[in-house]
Design a protein around this motif. Structure first.
Motif, PDB file in Angstrom:
ATOM      1  N   PHE A   1      48.213  31.641  26.853  1.00  0.00           N
ATOM      2  CA  PHE A   1      48.280  32.300  28.150  1.00  0.00           C
ATOM      3  C   PHE A   1      47.055  31.937  28.988  1.00  0.00           C
ATOM      4  CE2 PHE A   1      47.373  36.111  30.746  1.00  0.00           C
ATOM      5  CZ  PHE A   1      48.582  36.293  31.398  1.00  0.00           C
ATOM      6  N   ASN A   2      45.886  32.039  28.396  1.00  0.00           N
ATOM      7  CA  ASN A   2      44.634  31.757  29.091  1.00  0.00           C
ATOM      8  C   ASN A   2      44.583  30.311  29.574  1.00  0.00           C
ATOM      9  OD1 ASN A   2      41.932  32.619  29.887  1.00  0.00           O
ATOM     10  ND2 ASN A   2      41.190  31.249  28.283  1.00  0.00           N
ATOM     11  N   THR A   3      44.868  29.372  28.690  1.00  0.00           N
ATOM     12  CA  THR A   3      44.791  27.962  29.064  1.00  0.00           C
ATOM     13  C   THR A   3      45.832  27.613  30.119  1.00  0.00           C
ATOM     14  OG1 THR A   3      43.811  27.312  26.961  1.00  0.00           O
ATOM     15  CG2 THR A   3      44.988  25.596  28.175  1.00  0.00           C
ATOM     16  N   ILE A   4      47.045  28.088  29.974  1.00  0.00           N
ATOM     17  CA  ILE A   4      48.099  27.796  30.958  1.00  0.00           C
ATOM     18  C   ILE A   4      47.690  28.284  32.343  1.00  0.00           C
ATOM     19  CG2 ILE A   4      50.443  28.477  31.659  1.00  0.00           C
ATOM     20  CD1 ILE A   4      51.147  28.302  28.595  1.00  0.00           C
ATOM     21  N   ASN A   5      47.183  29.506  32.429  1.00  0.00           N
ATOM     22  CA  ASN A   5      46.816  30.063  33.732  1.00  0.00           C
ATOM     23  C   ASN A   5      45.601  29.372  34.342  1.00  0.00           C
ATOM     24  OD1 ASN A   5      48.915  31.976  34.019  1.00  0.00           O
ATOM     25  ND2 ASN A   5      47.893  33.293  32.549  1.00  0.00           N
ATOM     26  N   LYS A   6      44.587  29.079  33.527  1.00  0.00           N
ATOM     27  CA  LYS A   6      43.411  28.383  34.057  1.00  0.00           C
ATOM     28  C   LYS A   6      43.768  26.972  34.504  1.00  0.00           C
ATOM     29  CE  LYS A   6      39.434  30.532  31.834  1.00  0.00           C
ATOM     30  NZ  LYS A   6      38.278  30.217  30.962  1.00  0.00           N
ATOM     31  N   TRP A   7      44.539  26.276  33.710  1.00  0.00           N
ATOM     32  CA  TRP A   7      44.949  24.902  34.019  1.00  0.00           C
ATOM     33  C   TRP A   7      45.708  24.866  35.343  1.00  0.00           C
ATOM     34  CZ3 TRP A   7      49.051  22.346  30.356  1.00  0.00           C
ATOM     35  CH2 TRP A   7      49.275  21.011  30.720  1.00  0.00           C
ATOM     36  N   ALA A   8      46.680  25.747  35.509  1.00  0.00           N
ATOM     37  CA  ALA A   8      47.477  25.775  36.736  1.00  0.00           C
ATOM     38  C   ALA A   8      46.616  26.101  37.954  1.00  0.00           C
ATOM     39  CB  ALA A   8      48.606  26.792  36.601  1.00  0.00           C
TER      40      ALA A   8
ATOM     41  N   SER B   1      52.198  30.175  36.983  1.00  0.00           N
ATOM     42  CA  SER B   1      51.477  29.049  36.395  1.00  0.00           C
ATOM     43  C   SER B   1      52.443  28.025  35.810  1.00  0.00           C
ATOM     44  CB  SER B   1      50.502  29.544  35.327  1.00  0.00           C
ATOM     45  OG  SER B   1      49.474  30.295  35.920  1.00  0.00           O
ATOM     46  N   LEU B   2      53.471  28.481  35.109  1.00  0.00           N
ATOM     47  CA  LEU B   2      54.464  27.546  34.571  1.00  0.00           C
ATOM     48  C   LEU B   2      55.165  26.805  35.711  1.00  0.00           C
ATOM     49  CD1 LEU B   2      56.086  29.549  31.633  1.00  0.00           C
ATOM     50  CD2 LEU B   2      54.411  27.691  31.491  1.00  0.00           C
ATOM     51  N   ARG B   3      55.479  27.513  36.792  1.00  0.00           N
ATOM     52  CA  ARG B   3      56.118  26.872  37.940  1.00  0.00           C
ATOM     53  C   ARG B   3      55.200  25.779  38.510  1.00  0.00           C
ATOM     54  NH1 ARG B   3      55.742  26.178  42.796  1.00  0.00           N
ATOM     55  NH2 ARG B   3      54.046  27.636  43.205  1.00  0.00           N
ATOM     56  N   LYS B   4      53.918  26.095  38.676  1.00  0.00           N
ATOM     57  CA  LYS B   4      52.958  25.116  39.205  1.00  0.00           C
ATOM     58  C   LYS B   4      52.850  23.904  38.284  1.00  0.00           C
ATOM     59  CE  LYS B   4      49.816  28.143  41.756  1.00  0.00           C
ATOM     60  NZ  LYS B   4      48.440  28.685  41.769  1.00  0.00           N
ATOM     61  N   LEU B   5      52.743  24.160  36.982  1.00  0.00           N
ATOM     62  CA  LEU B   5      52.613  23.042  36.039  1.00  0.00           C
ATOM     63  C   LEU B   5      53.862  22.161  36.058  1.00  0.00           C
ATOM     64  CD1 LEU B   5      50.829  24.829  33.066  1.00  0.00           C
ATOM     65  CD2 LEU B   5      49.816  23.226  34.713  1.00  0.00           C
ATOM     66  N   ARG B   6      55.038  22.777  36.088  1.00  0.00           N
ATOM     67  CA  ARG B   6      56.268  21.983  36.172  1.00  0.00           C
ATOM     68  C   ARG B   6      56.287  21.150  37.456  1.00  0.00           C
ATOM     69  NH1 ARG B   6      58.821  26.869  33.754  1.00  0.00           N
ATOM     70  NH2 ARG B   6      59.495  26.238  31.666  1.00  0.00           N
ATOM     71  N   ALA B   7      55.858  21.744  38.572  1.00  0.00           N
ATOM     72  CA  ALA B   7      55.812  21.025  39.848  1.00  0.00           C
ATOM     73  C   ALA B   7      54.846  19.843  39.785  1.00  0.00           C
ATOM     74  CB  ALA B   7      55.433  21.979  40.979  1.00  0.00           C
ATOM     75  N   MET B   8      53.842  19.935  38.915  1.00  0.00           N
ATOM     76  CA  MET B   8      52.892  18.838  38.716  1.00  0.00           C
ATOM     77  C   MET B   8      53.447  17.766  37.779  1.00  0.00           C
ATOM     78  SD  MET B   8      49.477  21.215  38.196  1.00  0.00           S
ATOM     79  CE  MET B   8      48.572  19.945  37.312  1.00  0.00           C
ATOM     80  N   GLY B   9      54.629  18.009  37.231  1.00  0.00           N
ATOM     81  CA  GLY B   9      55.226  17.048  36.307  1.00  0.00           C
ATOM     82  C   GLY B   9      54.904  17.305  34.852  1.00  0.00           C
ATOM     83  N   ILE B  10      54.266  18.440  34.562  1.00  0.00           N
ATOM     84  CA  ILE B  10      53.967  18.788  33.170  1.00  0.00           C
ATOM     85  C   ILE B  10      55.273  19.183  32.489  1.00  0.00           C
ATOM     86  CG2 ILE B  10      52.612  20.262  31.632  1.00  0.00           C
ATOM     87  CD1 ILE B  10      50.981  18.335  33.572  1.00  0.00           C
ATOM     88  N   LEU B  11      55.482  18.650  31.315  1.00  0.00           N
ATOM     89  CA  LEU B  11      56.688  18.945  30.532  1.00  0.00           C
ATOM     90  C   LEU B  11      56.421  20.199  29.710  1.00  0.00           C
ATOM     91  CD1 LEU B  11      57.108  15.248  29.433  1.00  0.00           C
ATOM     92  CD2 LEU B  11      58.401  16.424  31.232  1.00  0.00           C
TER      93      LEU B  11
END
Length: 185
Positions: free
Chosen positions: A92-99, A140-150
């Protein structure tokens, strides 16, 4: 990747970013699967992730030191450049910080930079169901997907229960990344 006669194909190199999670100690499963599939592997751990893994065993399995802190500019690069990155388990922490573009650890710095470099990246979340309901997580998941993260398909487990390790599909990271790396070459 095309080979010239007498040349051997370069083995693709995978960074596995390991976050602090109860299942992180099983990362050797993904390392072994990646090596069987022909990848070279290096591990980058978050500072919290280090306490959940057997560093000596992982270094023996990969043949490389685990990276967790920045190196000085004059120190040699301990890992080859990655052809792909798998964030497993992604907390949770890494996903949110990364996004959010926060780069306060080496692992997050690598992840934030990899977007600009076009490095194929997959994340297999490992969060509990209470965390998964937080609005920041979905965003955060939406942002990462929009960045092309699988993003992998893991279902959150019950809070305070840990659990789900038996259902966690480590190899899904390779399933997600292999086609992305093949099209990049």
């Amino acid at each position: 990747m095309s080979e010239q006669p007498g040349q051997q194909a370069k083995k693709p190199f995978l960074y596995i970013v390991v976050c602090g999670s109860g299942i992180a100690g099983d990362v050797g499963r993904l390392i072994g699967a990646a090596q069987e599939a022909g990848w070279g592997v290096g591990v980058v751990a978050t500072p919290q992730g280090l306490s959940f893994i057997d560093a000596e065993a992982i270094e023996a399995q990969t043949g490389y030191p685990i990276r967790s802190a920045w190196r000085s500019p004059t120190a040699p690069q301990p890992l080859p450049a990655p052809d792909a990155i798998a964030v497993v388990p992604a907390t949770f922490n890494t996903i949110n910080k990364w996004a959010a573009g926060i780069s306060d650890t080496l692992a997050l710095g690598i992840l934030c930079e990899s977007y600009g470099l076009g490095t194929p990246t997959a994340a297999l979340p490992y969060v509990n169901s209470a965390q998964a309901t937080h609005p920041a997580y979905a965003e955060s998941l939406r942002k990462l997907r929009a960045m092309g993260i699988l993003i992998g398909s893991y279902e959150p487990h019950r809070p305070k229960a840990g659990g789900g390790a038996d259902r966690f599909n480590w190899e899904e990271a390779l399933d997600l990344l292999t086609p992305a790396v093949a099209t990049k070459q």
